[in-house]
Scaffold this active site. Structure first.
Site, PDB file in Angstrom:
ATOM      1  N   ASP A  51       0.724  -1.395  -0.077  1.00  0.00           N
ATOM      2  CA  ASP A  51       0.074   0.149   0.017  1.00  0.00           C
ATOM      3  C   ASP A  51       1.022   1.139  -0.106  1.00  0.00           C
ATOM      4  O   ASP A  51       0.491   2.121  -0.659  1.00  0.00           O
ATOM      5  CB  ASP A  51      -1.057  -0.060   1.166  1.00  0.00           C
ATOM      6  CG  ASP A  51      -0.653  -0.165   2.578  1.00  0.00           C
ATOM      7  OD1 ASP A  51       0.528  -0.365   2.772  1.00  0.00           O
ATOM      8  OD2 ASP A  51      -1.259   0.110   3.506  1.00  0.00           O
ATOM      9  N   GLY A 146      -4.723  -6.612  18.598  1.00  0.00           N
ATOM     10  CA  GLY A 146      -3.211  -6.957  18.533  1.00  0.00           C
ATOM     11  C   GLY A 146      -2.943  -8.174  17.650  1.00  0.00           C
ATOM     12  O   GLY A 146      -1.823  -8.757  17.738  1.00  0.00           O
ATOM     13  N   LEU A 149      -5.424  -7.789  12.887  1.00  0.00           N
ATOM     14  CA  LEU A 149      -6.558  -7.841  12.055  1.00  0.00           C
ATOM     15  C   LEU A 149      -7.346  -6.377  11.815  1.00  0.00           C
ATOM     16  O   LEU A 149      -8.375  -6.186  11.821  1.00  0.00           O
ATOM     17  CB  LEU A 149      -7.656  -8.960  12.360  1.00  0.00           C
ATOM     18  CG  LEU A 149      -6.892 -10.384  12.469  1.00  0.00           C
ATOM     19  CD1 LEU A 149      -7.845 -11.306  12.972  1.00  0.00           C
ATOM     20  CD2 LEU A 149      -6.742 -10.765  10.828  1.00  0.00           C
ATOM     21  N   SER A 150      -6.589  -5.366  12.123  1.00  0.00           N
ATOM     22  CA  SER A 150      -6.960  -3.918  12.204  1.00  0.00           C
ATOM     23  C   SER A 150      -7.978  -3.605  12.918  1.00  0.00           C
ATOM     24  O   SER A 150      -8.814  -2.783  12.867  1.00  0.00           O
ATOM     25  CB  SER A 150      -7.444  -3.682  10.786  1.00  0.00           C
ATOM     26  OG  SER A 150      -6.560  -3.730   9.619  1.00  0.00           O
ATOM     27  N   GLU A 189      -4.172   8.068  12.129  1.00  0.00           N
ATOM     28  CA  GLU A 189      -3.126   6.978  12.929  1.00  0.00           C
ATOM     29  C   GLU A 189      -1.798   7.425  12.670  1.00  0.00           C
ATOM     30  O   GLU A 189      -0.806   7.045  13.723  1.00  0.00           O
ATOM     31  CB  GLU A 189      -3.482   5.658  11.917  1.00  0.00           C
ATOM     32  CG  GLU A 189      -2.609   4.585  12.310  1.00  0.00           C
ATOM     33  CD  GLU A 189      -3.194   3.042  12.173  1.00  0.00           C
ATOM     34  OE1 GLU A 189      -4.305   3.124  12.158  1.00  0.00           O
ATOM     35  OE2 GLU A 189      -2.337   2.115  12.112  1.00  0.00           O
ATOM     36  N   ASP A 201      -5.811  -0.554   5.570  1.00  0.00           N
ATOM     37  CA  ASP A 201      -6.641  -1.110   6.570  1.00  0.00           C
ATOM     38  C   ASP A 201      -8.110  -0.176   6.617  1.00  0.00           C
ATOM     39  O   ASP A 201      -9.096  -0.657   6.695  1.00  0.00           O
ATOM     40  CB  ASP A 201      -6.064  -1.120   7.776  1.00  0.00           C
ATOM     41  CG  ASP A 201      -4.758  -1.622   7.865  1.00  0.00           C
ATOM     42  OD1 ASP A 201      -4.684  -2.595   7.190  1.00  0.00           O
ATOM     43  OD2 ASP A 201      -3.862  -1.633   8.901  1.00  0.00           O
TER      44      ASP A 201
END
Ligand code: GLA
Length: 418
Positions: A51, A146, A149-150, A189, A201
């Protein structure tokens, strides 16, 4: 030795998640929320660490979601003494410690821990010129935390659609607006939480549609929704949460990004997506990189990034041709690339893939940023249980913490739940 138990991680029905968050809000603030919004975690089928290199990736939205019950604060005009319209109060069912602060005081480095991902979105929307004020919110989630898996993006995106609706921004109403919400979540983020992640994500959580994988072209943000119904093909995507601690902010992720940027600079291209002749690019890096650069390491990083976008294109063709079983070996090849060239795997991830494939999975790979977190295995639907047993058994034999499992199906994006 007795067979280890296979622990499955269930997704809550949306009505349950919404009811839990609303009840927690009432208990915390003694009032009704304006509503409950939720956003999914994601698992990426293929295209990892592409990405931030302008490449392709192919995530699906999970049935596991993060729920946010939220209420705006009263406007300043009717505010009695002590009513601060800038105040944000946040609490979470998963995390100890509530956070309280003024939106006007939020900036890089000012908000510790999980709250940064939530209030950071309000900050980013304001930076974009939207009139966003203070609010109260309580978070509850069944996205494994954690696990790669976003869970962070799910929190950001749930807050984003909540603020979008309560302030009448209308961005969540169409895909172009959702892309702008995703951009705000990424800023939150990167700048407020300080995690230098790409954009996959947030795009997955806001722009996926049920029954489809999201082919995301990170060069221009364009998407294509590819039908992704594995059960129609007698298959399933088994996710193994290895429980190996997963940490993106530890510098390794940023180091990979820096190596990719150094390579793109040396090759004179804006991103590694523009590399067309891989062999020629690898040869050129021998002389083009600045003195002192680790040429062989950077060559391997480039080889992973460029080859993984090609694997996404291959998987796209296989899905379009209904040759879904053929996706398996491509996943396993991607794992080898992430392990050997990109060097972001760990023992637990390798063991998950090896033991799944050894037990009959059609293929598998680590997913997400790496250094812990989860792996996926493409399995025949009847093999979900035996493959999970085999992985759990391999972990037990190796003396590792027991992994947990879920079956990933392609579900819908962030939106209002109640
Ligand atoms: C993490 C980041 C994403 C992406 C993946 C690797 O999940 O948040 O932006 O870079 O790692 O593909």
């Amino acid at each position: 030795m007795s067979e280890p138990t296979v622990q499955m991680l269930p997704a809550w029905p949306q009505s349950d998640g919404a009811a839990r968050a609303a009840a927690a809000f009432r208990a915390r603030f003694g009032a009704e929320p304006d509503g409950v919004w939720s956003a999914p975690g994601r698992v990426n089928v293929i295209g990892e660490h592409t990405d931030y290199n302008g490449g392709l990736c192919l995530p699906i939205a999970l049935p596991h979601r993060t729920y946010v019950a939220l209420a705006t604060r009263p406007a300043a005009a009717d505010g009695a003494a002590g009513h601060d319209p800038e105040l944000v109060r946040l609490a979470s069912a998963q995390e100890s410690g509530a956070w309280e602060g003024r939106l006007a005081d939020v900036g890089p480095g000012t908000v510790p821990g999980w709250a940064a991902y939530a209030v950071g979105v309000a900050w980013a929307l304001r930076q974009d010129g939207h009139a966003v004020g203070g609010f109260d919110a309580v978070v509850d989630s069944c996205v494994p935390y954690g696990a790669g898996l976003s869970s962070s993006a799910a929190l950001e995106c749930a807050v984003a659609v909540a603020l979008d609706e309560v302030h009448g921004l209308g961005l969540a109403d169409d895909d172009a607006g959702r892309a702008r919400l995703a951009a705000a979540c990424i800023r939150a983020e990167n700048e407020i939480a300080g995690a230098p992640t790409g954009g996959m994500d947030q795009a997955a959580s806001l722009r996926c549609t049920a029954g489809h994988a999201l082919l995301l072209d990170n060069r221009d943000g364009s998407t294509r929704h590819i039908p992704f119904d594995l059960s129609a093909h007698g298959l399933a995507l088994l996710v193994v949460d290895t429980r190996a601690p997963h940490q993106l902010a530890d510098g390794q992720y940023a180091a990979r990004r820096a190596q990719c940027h150094a390579a793109a600079d040396a090759l004179g291209v804006p991103t590694l997506r523009e590399v067309e002749d891989l062999d020629a690019a690898l040869a050129r890096l021998g002389t083009a990189l600045p003195a002192g650069a680790e040429v062989d390491v950077i060559r391997r990083r480039v080889r992973h990034v460029v080859s993984d976008t090609r694997r996404v294109e291959l998987v796209e063709r296989l899905l379009d041709a209904d040759e879904v079983e053929q996706v398996g070996p491509v996943l396993t090849e991607a794992h080898a690339s992430l392990r050997d060239d990109y060097e972001v795997s760990v023992r637990e991830l390798d063991l998950a893939v090896e033991s799944a494939v050894g037990a009959g999975a059609l293929g598998g790979r680590m997913v997400g940023g790496g250094f812990g977190g989860s792996a996926v295995a493409l399995v025949r639907a009847d093999d979900v249980e035996p493959v999970a047993q085999a992985v759990a058994g391999a972990f037990a034999s190796a003396g590792l913490t027991a992994p947990a499992f879920l079956v990933a199906t392609a579900e819908g994006p962030a939106g209002r739940s109640a």
